[in-house]
Design an enzyme around this catalytic site. Sequence first.
Site: not given
Length: 191
Positions: A168-171
Amino acid sequence: MTDPYALFAEWLAEATKTEPNDPNAMCLATATPDGRPSARMVLLKGQDARGFVFYTNLESRKGGELAANPHAALCFHWKTLSRSVRVEGSVEAVTDTEADAYYASRHRSSRIGAWASRQSRPLEGRWALEKAVAEYTLKFGLGEIPRPPHWSGFRILPARIEFWRDMPFRLHERRVFLAEGGAWREEALYP
């Protein structure tokens, strides 16, 4: 898991259940001796504790580039799993025994195609390929079709294997395994 080959086998098994087509498809990147890169899709045909195996016409562009510069990179991308694996390393030819065994397992039409295709070279027209297929079909009849001398395989001997997983959230999660002195060292990378 600290064995990248075991982790890869696990991810490939999962991809085999979810990918609609060719979960063993991989982008193979090679380079000319002066460093100009080229990439294309090929199929993984074997993976073990030594590396990743694919087969090709040795006279193709990739065959020539690997003969001149025996280093390559692979990238597997499994969209349904939101995962990818990148592999970098040196390249060696498979043994004749390995190439013969895999070649013998191929469909008869694919074995004829290995003789008929002048892979990567200009094609005058589709008729030229179809004519070559007809000629080799006639030549071999119902008999055995030997492996052409210009057809074999390569094994990528990884120095680096990176596993990427969407988060998620490009993490994203990135784990890299580096070959060092016969063992693997693992480290995490920033996304």
